[in-house]
Write a protein that holds these residues in place. Structure first.
Motif, PDB file in Angstrom:
ATOM      1  N   VAL A 132       0.869  -1.023  -0.120  1.00  0.00           N
ATOM      2  CA  VAL A 132      -0.050   0.104  -0.190  1.00  0.00           C
ATOM      3  C   VAL A 132       0.958   1.378   0.201  1.00  0.00           C
ATOM      4  O   VAL A 132       1.825   1.422   0.738  1.00  0.00           O
ATOM      5  N   ASP A 133       0.542   2.128  -0.765  1.00  0.00           N
ATOM      6  CA  ASP A 133       1.123   3.633  -0.821  1.00  0.00           C
ATOM      7  C   ASP A 133       0.311   4.478  -0.992  1.00  0.00           C
ATOM      8  O   ASP A 133      -1.061   4.395  -1.266  1.00  0.00           O
ATOM      9  N   CYS A 134       0.679   5.721  -0.336  1.00  0.00           N
ATOM     10  CA  CYS A 134      -0.386   6.835  -0.778  1.00  0.00           C
ATOM     11  C   CYS A 134       0.744   7.977  -0.249  1.00  0.00           C
ATOM     12  O   CYS A 134       1.905   8.105  -0.305  1.00  0.00           O
ATOM     13  N   ALA A 135       0.163   9.311  -0.142  1.00  0.00           N
ATOM     14  CA  ALA A 135       0.880  10.532  -0.161  1.00  0.00           C
ATOM     15  C   ALA A 135       1.560  10.485   1.070  1.00  0.00           C
ATOM     16  O   ALA A 135       2.589  11.259   1.295  1.00  0.00           O
ATOM     17  N   TYR A 136       1.348   9.901   2.127  1.00  0.00           N
ATOM     18  CA  TYR A 136       1.824   9.953   3.537  1.00  0.00           C
ATOM     19  C   TYR A 136       2.671   8.887   3.898  1.00  0.00           C
ATOM     20  O   TYR A 136       3.385   9.031   4.882  1.00  0.00           O
ATOM     21  N   PHE A 137       2.692   7.836   3.041  1.00  0.00           N
ATOM     22  CA  PHE A 137       3.591   6.660   3.354  1.00  0.00           C
ATOM     23  C   PHE A 137       3.825   5.733   2.293  1.00  0.00           C
ATOM     24  O   PHE A 137       2.939   6.011   1.238  1.00  0.00           O
ATOM     25  N   GLN A 138       5.058   4.966   1.955  1.00  0.00           N
ATOM     26  CA  GLN A 138       5.094   4.098   1.005  1.00  0.00           C
ATOM     27  C   GLN A 138       5.519   2.634   1.833  1.00  0.00           C
ATOM     28  O   GLN A 138       5.959   2.673   2.727  1.00  0.00           O
ATOM     29  N   ASP A 139       5.101   1.729   0.700  1.00  0.00           N
ATOM     30  CA  ASP A 139       5.586   0.351   1.167  1.00  0.00           C
ATOM     31  C   ASP A 139       4.984  -0.193   2.326  1.00  0.00           C
ATOM     32  O   ASP A 139       5.796  -1.072   3.198  1.00  0.00           O
ATOM     33  N   ASP A 140       3.720   0.010   2.584  1.00  0.00           N
ATOM     34  CA  ASP A 140       3.056  -0.824   3.861  1.00  0.00           C
ATOM     35  C   ASP A 140       2.708  -2.003   3.099  1.00  0.00           C
ATOM     36  O   ASP A 140       1.720  -2.138   2.363  1.00  0.00           O
ATOM     37  N   TYR A 141       3.369  -3.288   3.580  1.00  0.00           N
ATOM     38  CA  TYR A 141       3.004  -4.562   3.375  1.00  0.00           C
ATOM     39  C   TYR A 141       2.242  -5.151   4.208  1.00  0.00           C
ATOM     40  O   TYR A 141       2.137  -5.012   5.301  1.00  0.00           O
ATOM     41  N   ALA A 142       1.388  -6.085   3.731  1.00  0.00           N
ATOM     42  CA  ALA A 142       0.399  -7.012   4.552  1.00  0.00           C
ATOM     43  C   ALA A 142       0.543  -8.323   3.795  1.00  0.00           C
ATOM     44  O   ALA A 142       0.380  -8.486   2.537  1.00  0.00           O
ATOM     45  N   ASP A 143       0.828  -9.379   4.573  1.00  0.00           N
ATOM     46  CA  ASP A 143       0.925 -10.624   4.231  1.00  0.00           C
ATOM     47  C   ASP A 143      -0.337 -11.575   4.402  1.00  0.00           C
ATOM     48  O   ASP A 143      -1.099 -11.278   5.204  1.00  0.00           O
ATOM     49  N   ASN A 144      -0.585 -12.889   3.824  1.00  0.00           N
ATOM     50  CA  ASN A 144      -1.533 -13.568   3.994  1.00  0.00           C
ATOM     51  C   ASN A 144      -2.844 -12.892   3.743  1.00  0.00           C
ATOM     52  O   ASN A 144      -3.934 -13.033   4.528  1.00  0.00           O
ATOM     53  N   GLN A 145      -2.942 -12.372   2.495  1.00  0.00           N
ATOM     54  CA  GLN A 145      -4.039 -11.724   2.193  1.00  0.00           C
ATOM     55  C   GLN A 145      -5.075 -12.454   0.897  1.00  0.00           C
ATOM     56  O   GLN A 145      -4.149 -13.237   0.249  1.00  0.00           O
ATOM     57  N   THR A 146      -6.172 -12.328   0.740  1.00  0.00           N
ATOM     58  CA  THR A 146      -7.016 -12.968  -0.212  1.00  0.00           C
ATOM     59  C   THR A 146      -7.834 -12.317  -0.860  1.00  0.00           C
ATOM     60  O   THR A 146      -8.609 -11.440  -0.444  1.00  0.00           O
ATOM     61  N   LEU A 147      -7.931 -12.451  -2.345  1.00  0.00           N
ATOM     62  CA  LEU A 147      -8.586 -11.573  -3.138  1.00  0.00           C
ATOM     63  C   LEU A 147      -9.506 -12.647  -3.905  1.00  0.00           C
ATOM     64  O   LEU A 147      -9.079 -13.744  -4.432  1.00  0.00           O
ATOM     65  N   LYS A 148     -10.949 -12.297  -4.010  1.00  0.00           N
ATOM     66  CA  LYS A 148     -11.754 -13.294  -5.034  1.00  0.00           C
ATOM     67  C   LYS A 148     -12.364 -12.425  -5.961  1.00  0.00           C
ATOM     68  O   LYS A 148     -12.796 -11.649  -5.920  1.00  0.00           O
ATOM     69  N   ILE A 149     -12.158 -13.468  -7.234  1.00  0.00           N
ATOM     70  CA  ILE A 149     -12.988 -12.908  -8.265  1.00  0.00           C
ATOM     71  C   ILE A 149     -13.977 -14.075  -8.935  1.00  0.00           C
ATOM     72  O   ILE A 149     -13.654 -15.236  -8.958  1.00  0.00           O
ATOM     73  N   GLU A 150     -15.193 -13.754  -9.162  1.00  0.00           N
ATOM     74  CA  GLU A 150     -16.248 -14.666  -9.331  1.00  0.00           C
ATOM     75  C   GLU A 150     -16.907 -14.145 -10.813  1.00  0.00           C
ATOM     76  O   GLU A 150     -16.836 -12.736 -11.223  1.00  0.00           O
TER      77      GLU A 150
END
Length: 155
Positions: free
Chosen positions: A45-63
């Motif tokens: 995750v990046d934005c104007a206030y910070f860069q490179d905020d990582y999160a592991d073990n994420q799930t995205l679903k496409i149907e």
């Protein structure tokens, strides 16, 4: 002799009738049989206030949805709930390019608001390295959530 000629003609007709000029592959690669699925990986995750905020073990679903479109859902512990319907997929070489618009629900201390987001992504036909991106221009000076499959890079 007539019977022999008749049998030869019958055999020739049956041989030609058995051949097909349909050269379509039996397992045609379409977005409908490649794109849908549950993807696991990590986000950056990046934005104007910070860069490179990582999160592991994420799930995205496409149907799969109606009219050759797709619905995408993703929930982040830190950055809200994403819902994009009517996502389109266009084949480009050996991958499908995805795009759509939806909403993100996020906030703090129970004050949840809805923000517009755009969704883009790529899914290669063998699903070796798919990646997806949510963009919210009106959040934190422009928030982007990049979702990749695989193992999160070490910091």
């Amino acid at each position: 002799m007539r019977k022999l000629r008749f049998l030869i003609m019958l055999l020739a007709c049956l041989t030609f009738a058995a051949c097909s000029d349909d050269d379509e592959p039996e397992n045609k690669i379409t977005a409908e049989n490649v794109v849908p699925g549950t993807y696991t990986g990590y986000t950056k995750v990046d934005c104007a206030y910070f860069q490179d905020d990582y999160a592991d073990n994420q799930t995205l679903k496409i149907e799969a949805a109606a009219n050759n479109t797709f619905n995408v859902s993703y929930t982040s512990e830190n950055y809200g709930e994403y819902s994009v319907t009517g996502v389109t997929a266009v084949k480009s070489g050996d991958k499908f390019i995805l795009s759509g618009e939806g909403v993100t629900k996020m906030g703090m201390n129970g004050n949840i608001k809805e923000y517009p987001c755009t969704f883009t992504g790529e899914v290669d036909t063998d699903k070796a390295a798919p990646q997806f991106k949510f963009t919210m221009p009106s959040v934190m000076g422009g928030l982007t959530v990049l979702f990749k499959t695989g193992t999160m890079p070490e910091e």
